[in-house]
Write an enzyme that holds these catalytic residues in place. Structure first.
Site, short mmCIF file in Angstrom:
data_model
loop_
_atom_site.label_atom_id
_atom_site.label_comp_id
_atom_site.label_asym_id
_atom_site.label_seq_id
_atom_site.Cartn_x
_atom_site.Cartn_y
_atom_site.Cartn_z
N ASP A 8 -2.16 -8.13 -5.32
CA ASP A 8 -1.49 -6.86 -6.01
C ASP A 8 -0.07 -7.28 -6.51
OD1 ASP A 8 -0.88 -4.19 -6.42
OD2 ASP A 8 0.74 -4.25 -4.84
N LEU A 9 0.63 -6.45 -7.39
CA LEU A 9 1.85 -7.07 -8.14
C LEU A 9 3.27 -6.42 -7.63
CD1 LEU A 9 3.27 -8.71 -10.27
CD2 LEU A 9 2.65 -6.88 -12.05
N ASP A 10 3.36 -5.21 -7.98
CA ASP A 10 4.24 -4.34 -7.54
C ASP A 10 4.40 -4.27 -6.13
OD1 ASP A 10 4.68 -3.63 -10.10
OD2 ASP A 10 3.71 -2.00 -10.17
N THR A 16 9.05 -4.27 -7.94
CA THR A 16 9.17 -3.30 -8.89
C THR A 16 8.91 -1.60 -8.56
OG1 THR A 16 7.07 -3.94 -9.60
CG2 THR A 16 8.73 -4.59 -11.16
N LYS A 44 3.33 4.64 -4.67
CA LYS A 44 2.90 3.27 -4.77
C LYS A 44 1.46 2.98 -4.65
CE LYS A 44 6.69 1.68 -2.22
NZ LYS A 44 7.49 1.08 -0.98
N GLY A 45 1.18 1.91 -5.76
CA GLY A 45 -0.20 1.55 -5.81
C GLY A 45 -1.21 2.52 -6.42
N ARG A 48 -0.78 5.65 -13.05
CA ARG A 48 0.60 6.39 -13.58
C ARG A 48 0.28 7.92 -13.59
NH1 ARG A 48 1.98 4.45 -19.33
NH2 ARG A 48 1.69 2.14 -18.28
N SER A 115 -3.79 -5.59 -10.35
CA SER A 115 -2.82 -4.90 -10.25
C SER A 115 -3.35 -3.53 -10.89
CB SER A 115 -1.51 -5.38 -10.89
OG SER A 115 -0.60 -4.24 -11.15
N ALA A 116 -2.81 -2.17 -10.40
CA ALA A 116 -2.89 -1.04 -11.24
C ALA A 116 -2.13 -0.77 -12.32
CB ALA A 116 -2.73 0.12 -10.14
N SER A 117 -1.07 -1.86 -12.59
CA SER A 117 -0.17 -1.48 -13.57
C SER A 117 -0.63 -1.81 -14.74
CB SER A 117 1.16 -2.33 -13.17
OG SER A 117 2.11 -2.10 -14.31
N ASN A 119 1.63 -2.30 -17.04
CA ASN A 119 2.70 -2.99 -17.45
C ASN A 119 2.78 -4.70 -16.64
OD1 ASN A 119 4.37 -1.06 -19.32
ND2 ASN A 119 4.26 -0.22 -17.32
N LYS A 146 -7.12 2.37 -7.48
CA LYS A 146 -6.89 2.12 -6.22
C LYS A 146 -6.96 3.48 -5.66
CE LYS A 146 -4.59 -2.06 -6.65
NZ LYS A 146 -3.28 -2.93 -6.57
N GLU A 170 -1.79 -6.68 -0.33
CA GLU A 170 -1.25 -5.44 -0.83
C GLU A 170 -0.14 -4.90 0.19
OE1 GLU A 170 -1.35 -2.60 -2.46
OE2 GLU A 170 -3.00 -3.13 -3.86
N ASP A 171 0.78 -3.97 -0.64
CA ASP A 171 1.80 -3.32 -0.14
C ASP A 171 1.56 -1.71 -0.01
OD1 ASP A 171 2.06 -2.62 -2.94
OD2 ASP A 171 4.20 -1.98 -2.62
P1 B16 Z 1 2.21 1.28 -14.80
P2 B16 Z 1 0.49 -2.32 -8.40
C1 B16 Z 1 1.21 0.17 -9.36
O1 B16 Z 1 1.21 -1.32 -9.57
C2 B16 Z 1 2.26 0.45 -8.86
O2 B16 Z 1 2.40 0.12 -7.54
C3 B16 Z 1 2.30 2.03 -9.02
O3 B16 Z 1 3.45 2.36 -8.31
C4 B16 Z 1 2.14 2.47 -10.42
O4 B16 Z 1 2.09 3.75 -10.57
C5 B16 Z 1 0.94 1.87 -11.17
O5 B16 Z 1 1.11 0.35 -10.81
C6 B16 Z 1 0.86 2.00 -12.41
O6 B16 Z 1 1.95 1.25 -13.00
O7 B16 Z 1 2.77 2.83 -15.03
O8 B16 Z 1 3.06 0.17 -14.93
O9 B16 Z 1 0.87 1.43 -15.38
O10 B16 Z 1 1.02 -2.44 -7.02
O11 B16 Z 1 -1.07 -1.99 -8.15
O12 B16 Z 1 0.75 -3.77 -9.02
MG MG Z 2 1.77 -2.46 -5.11
#
Ligand code: B16
Ligand code: MG
Length: 218
Positions: A8-10, A16, A44-45, A48, A115-117, A119, A146, A170-171
């Protein structure tokens, strides 16, 4: 046997989560209510739009906006979040992460991002992490958030590895659940009691090695 590590990233490789929280709290303030750090934990996780629903619920505004208005609110939050992450540097990679990733690569273990992000690419580039990954699966490539296992299943598939030899770092509780649903073991990073379902706990990567991973995981 462990042949593939999926990160996982964030909150695992970089902190972040604090920037996500600041951007959500600013949106809440604009809407006229406070969004506390404790309430921020639940974002978290998760994706958006799911995070936006959590924020709106905290302010009693879950039925206030049309889908189009919600898209605009989420875009405003993301613009603010981007202001933070486009200023990130390699100094923000969490302690112990770089040596551990380098050790995995030298040992021929597949290193994958899950990662779910949406970004993730910006963050990996700003922090110089991209070259350390064999495969990158982020929020632009998956449709189910997730705790759905899609992000990790796709990562394993790209790496050509069966779930049984993959370990997820994972966090977030949603990510630990996603790993279990993908048939993978998991490492709960950061020491939160919410990660008690992970196969093992890791407060920090400092001093952590592949040998310790193999010895300590179930
Ligand atoms: P974004 P991860 C997740 O990243 C974040 O933990 C979560 O807080 C965020 O809402 C989600 O990404 C979406 O992020 O708005 O940048 O697309 O923990 O899966 O790396
Ligand atoms: Mg995370």
């Amino acid at each position: 046997m462990i042949s593939c590590c999926i990160f996982d990233l964030d909150g695992v490789l970089v902190d972040t989560a604090k920037y996500h929280y600041l951007a959500w709290a600013a949106l809440a303030r604009e809407l006229g209510f406070d969004f506390t750090p404790e309430q921020g934990e639940a974002t978290k996780g998760v994706s958006r739009m799911a995070s936006l629903d959590i924020v709106l619920r905290a302010g009693g505004m879950e039925n206030r906006f049309t889908p189009e208005e919600k898209e605009r609110l989420a875009a405003g939050k993301n613009a603010r979040y981007l202001e933070y992450i486009t200023r990130m540097t390699a100094d923000e990679v969490l302690p112990g992460v770089l040596p551990f990733l380098q050790e995995l690569r030298a040992a021929g273990i597949k290193v994958v991002l899950g990662s779910a992000s949406k970004n993730a690419g910006v963050i990996l580039d700003r922090c110089g992490l991209r070259p350390l990954f064999d495969h990158i699966v982020d929020g632009t490539l998956v449709s189910k958030a997730k705790p759905d296992p899609e992000v990790f299943a796709k990562g394993a598939e790209l790496a050509g590895m069966p779930p049984a030899v993959c370990v997820v770092f994972e966090d977030a509780a949603a990510g630990v659940e996603a790993a279990a649903r993908a048939g993978m073991r998991s490492v709960g990073v950061g020491g939160s009691p919410l990660l008690d379902k992970a196969s093992m706990q890791l407060p920090t990567f400092e001093g952590f090695t592949f040998e310790k991973l193999c010895n300590q995981i179930d």
